[in-house]
Enzyme design. Structure first.
Site, mmCIF file in Angstrom:
data_model
loop_
_atom_site.group_PDB
_atom_site.id
_atom_site.type_symbol
_atom_site.label_atom_id
_atom_site.label_comp_id
_atom_site.label_asym_id
_atom_site.label_seq_id
_atom_site.Cartn_x
_atom_site.Cartn_y
_atom_site.Cartn_z
ATOM 1 N N THR A 198 -25.559 -2.943 -26.883
ATOM 2 C CA THR A 198 -24.850 -4.664 -26.671
ATOM 3 C C THR A 198 -24.266 -4.742 -25.246
ATOM 4 O OG1 THR A 198 -23.811 -4.533 -28.678
ATOM 5 C CG2 THR A 198 -23.402 -6.133 -26.983
ATOM 6 N N PHE B 234 -22.440 -6.767 -22.505
ATOM 7 C CA PHE B 234 -20.980 -7.322 -22.215
ATOM 8 C C PHE B 234 -21.590 -7.943 -20.461
ATOM 9 C CE2 PHE B 234 -20.752 -4.609 -25.733
ATOM 10 C CZ PHE B 234 -19.354 -5.385 -26.966
#
Length: 277
Positions: A172, A174
């Protein structure tokens, strides 16, 4: 005094892990929603915000592209977290006793092989860290959670099995947000520039707007479109490019982009961090 960094989710969530890895000197502040994260930074309750924007397996995070342009915040950095999934249970529980595993539906789908192999039934929870918290509170040995090792540490659970995800590259990305923009050159690698824009209502406007990046040798690493205000005709584009706005070739490309667009908003300039943290 230590600053605060806000994130969406419970303590032990993967967003919390991103905060700990990218800004270990900051106190992590859990928030219920992405809007709450933005408001915490805007109001001064937190100094920074940690927002997930995309996942290597599931694509972009819903709502984020709509929230960023109107947030009033600025991107100052990016961070990457490998989503390692672990089976967590109350202390002293042997793996053979576990009958159910609770987690967010997305994580449950990423551990099908392990759960099937061990005869463990999936149970949908609101989120990963929240599931770990429930397992710790219930104290039921037959019930486990799928979450980060950080969640296990926070809620006092044993790690019965580590890194049980079916795919080993789930990551992921960010963005770290701040009230103040930082346009300085920093870091040892390349700079990244992120912006949103809307093209003018003329034939081939997007093609012509993108041409400036190609002819000036600017690498565009992301270009995504999304509707504005629920209209099929009002489209906004979100883009990441390698380089700093003061670079000669980037400046030329952005000047050309400006000619073919009705609106361009700079969201942030920050060092690339393509090495996973």
């Amino acid at each position: 005094m230590t600053g605060r960094i806000a994130f969406q989710g419970e303590l032990g969530a993967y967003s919390h892990q991103a905060c700990r890895q990218a800004r270990p000197e900051h106190e992590a502040l859990p928030c219920k929603t992405f809007e709450d994260v933005i408001e915490a930074v805007r109001s001064g309750t937190a100094d920074l915000g940690m927002l997930p924007v995309e996942n290597s397996t599931y694509g972009r995070v819903a709502d984020i592209h709509h929230l960023l342009p109107e947030s009033g915040l600025h991107i100052i950095d990016e961070a990457f977290v490998r989503v390692h999934i672990n089976l967590l249970a109350v202390p002293g529980t042997p793996l053979r006793d576990v009958k159910t595993a609770m987690s967010h539906t997305v994580l449950l789908g990423q551990c099908r092989s392990f759960l099937r192999e061990h005869g463990i039934a999936p149970v949908t929870g609101a989120d990963t860290a929240g599931s770990a918290q429930i397992v710790a509170q219930d104290g039921e040995p037959t019930q486990a959670a799928l979450a980060s090792e950080l969640a296990g540490e926070i809620y006092g659970l044993d790690v019965l099995a580590r890194h049980i995800e079916d795919h080993d590259k789930n990551t992921t990305r960010f963005l770290i947000m701040s009230r103040e923009a930082d346009l300085s050159r920093r870091g040892e690698g390349k700079m990244m520039t992120t912006f949103v824009f809307s093209v003018r209502n003329i034939p081939a406007a997007l093609y012509k707007a993108m041409g400036g990046f190609a002819t000036n040798g600017v690498n565009m690493t992301k270009l995504e479109s999304y509707m504005v205000d629920g209209s099929f005709t009002a489209t906004q584009f979100y883009a990441d490019i390698e380089g700093h706005p003061d670079d000669h070739n980037v400046k030329l490309a952005l000047d050309e982009l400006d000619y073919f667009t009705s609106n361009v908003k700079l969201l942030g300039v920050y060092p690339t961090n393509r090495v996973r943290i």
